[in-house]
Design a protein around this motif. Structure first.
Motif, mmCIF file in Angstrom:
data_model
loop_
_atom_site.group_PDB
_atom_site.id
_atom_site.type_symbol
_atom_site.label_atom_id
_atom_site.label_comp_id
_atom_site.label_asym_id
_atom_site.label_seq_id
_atom_site.Cartn_x
_atom_site.Cartn_y
_atom_site.Cartn_z
ATOM 1 N N ASN A 1 0.851 -1.191 0.000
ATOM 2 C CA ASN A 1 0.000 0.000 0.000
ATOM 3 C C ASN A 1 0.884 1.237 0.000
ATOM 4 O OD1 ASN A 1 -1.844 2.126 0.614
ATOM 5 N ND2 ASN A 1 -3.230 0.651 1.564
ATOM 6 N N SER A 2 0.843 1.988 -1.089
ATOM 7 C CA SER A 2 1.693 3.175 -1.201
ATOM 8 C C SER A 2 1.245 4.302 -0.288
ATOM 9 C CB SER A 2 1.720 3.668 -2.651
ATOM 10 O OG SER A 2 0.414 3.955 -3.109
ATOM 11 N N SER A 3 0.029 4.212 0.288
ATOM 12 C CA SER A 3 -0.470 5.241 1.203
ATOM 13 C C SER A 3 -0.103 4.962 2.652
ATOM 14 C CB SER A 3 -1.996 5.360 1.095
ATOM 15 O OG SER A 3 -2.398 5.670 -0.216
ATOM 16 N N SER A 4 0.538 3.835 2.925
ATOM 17 C CA SER A 4 0.863 3.473 4.305
ATOM 18 C C SER A 4 1.952 4.368 4.868
ATOM 19 C CB SER A 4 1.305 2.012 4.385
ATOM 20 O OG SER A 4 2.478 1.804 3.614
ATOM 21 N N ASP A 5 1.883 4.582 6.172
ATOM 22 C CA ASP A 5 2.894 5.389 6.850
ATOM 23 C C ASP A 5 4.207 4.614 6.903
ATOM 24 O OD1 ASP A 5 4.412 6.252 9.441
ATOM 25 O OD2 ASP A 5 3.016 7.891 9.025
ATOM 26 N N PRO A 6 5.321 5.207 6.494
ATOM 27 C CA PRO A 6 6.594 4.468 6.472
ATOM 28 C C PRO A 6 7.064 4.019 7.848
ATOM 29 C CG PRO A 6 6.739 6.448 5.113
ATOM 30 C CD PRO A 6 5.468 6.548 5.897
ATOM 31 N N LEU A 7 6.602 4.694 8.914
ATOM 32 C CA LEU A 7 7.054 4.351 10.258
ATOM 33 C C LEU A 7 6.164 3.324 10.943
ATOM 34 C CD1 LEU A 7 8.082 7.876 11.615
ATOM 35 C CD2 LEU A 7 9.546 6.113 10.630
ATOM 36 N N THR A 8 4.838 3.444 10.754
ATOM 37 C CA THR A 8 3.910 2.557 11.453
ATOM 38 C C THR A 8 3.289 1.495 10.553
ATOM 39 O OG1 THR A 8 2.003 4.013 11.060
ATOM 40 C CG2 THR A 8 3.362 4.452 13.013
ATOM 41 N N GLY A 9 3.251 1.715 9.252
ATOM 42 C CA GLY A 9 2.597 0.787 8.339
ATOM 43 C C GLY A 9 1.109 1.011 8.217
#
Length: 228
Positions: free
Chosen positions: A56-64
């Motif tokens: 998912n390209s919209s996911s937060d890079p730190l939390t997922g």
């Protein structure tokens, strides 16, 4: 020879420089080891987080985590991830996709593999001192791998002169795992493997024909501006 006065001063003046030099070398060596551990930790965190949120390209890079209802298009693997193209020899090769990692880099702004790598590297560089290097992604149909090669930004010249070598570095990798998608991909590989094996016109010709169809489909989706 008969008078022993001043021997303590003489010994101290001879030994103190060596003691001080060895003490500083031990401190620098400890810093070097700690920098190696920090670079390895930062690299591992960066690759694991990128692999976790890869679907998912919209996911937060730190939390997922990602906003409710935000998903990539149905055919994002065809246009952005090159999953199907790799089956027909149309992927980017052994080197895969690689982006440069450095302090102050900008995040990715799209859903392509390169943008996902940039976003993961940006989040890691903003939170940890990851140094500089490269972050890469390789797609081998069933196996998808993210690897990082980073070098610490801290470098001790005296320590390098003493022990040789350069700054601390680390090489790590993480696998992109999607259980449901893995089963579908495995079935797809089995299906086309049987098709290639039993093709009347020959395996290579059938493979090239299927690759042409995928290229046309990719071009059509790119012109339409939709992922599925």
């Amino acid at each position: 020879m008969k008078d022993s006065s001043g021997t303590f001063t003489l010994e101290a003046s001879m030994l103190l420089p060596w003691v001080m030099m060895l003490t500083f070398m031990l401190l620098l060596f400890a810093l070097y080891i700690s920098q190696g551990a920090l670079v390895y930790y930062s690299s591992s965190v960066m690759t694991e987080r990128a692999a976790f949120g890869w679907s998912n390209s919209s996911s937060d890079p730190l939390t997922g985590g990602y906003p409710a209802g935000e998903y990539d298009g149905l055919y994002w693997r065809l246009t952005d991830d090159a999953l199907v193209q790799s089956l027909f020899g149309l992927a980017s090769g052994e080197a895969g996709i690689r982006v440069e990692v450095y302090p102050g880099m900008a995040p990715g702004e799209g859903g392509s593999a390169e943008d996902k790598l940039k976003s993961a590297a940006y989040a890691a560089s903003a939170k940890h001192r990851v140094g500089s290097g490269e972050l890469g992604y390789r797609n081998f149909s069933i196996k998808r791998e993210i690897d990082a090669e980073l070098v610490s930004s801290w470098f001790s010249v005296p320590l390098a002169r003493f022990k040789g070598g350069g700054p601390a570095d680390a090489k790590v990798s993480a696998l992109v795992v999607e259980p449901a998608e893995f089963v579908r991909s495995f079935d797809l590989v089995r299906y086309y493997a049987a098709k290639l094996r039993n093709a009347p016109e020959g395996k290579e010709k059938y493979r090239s024909q299927a690759g042409e169809v995928l290229n046309k489909r990719k071009s059509a989706l790119g012109k339409g501006g939709a992922g599925g």
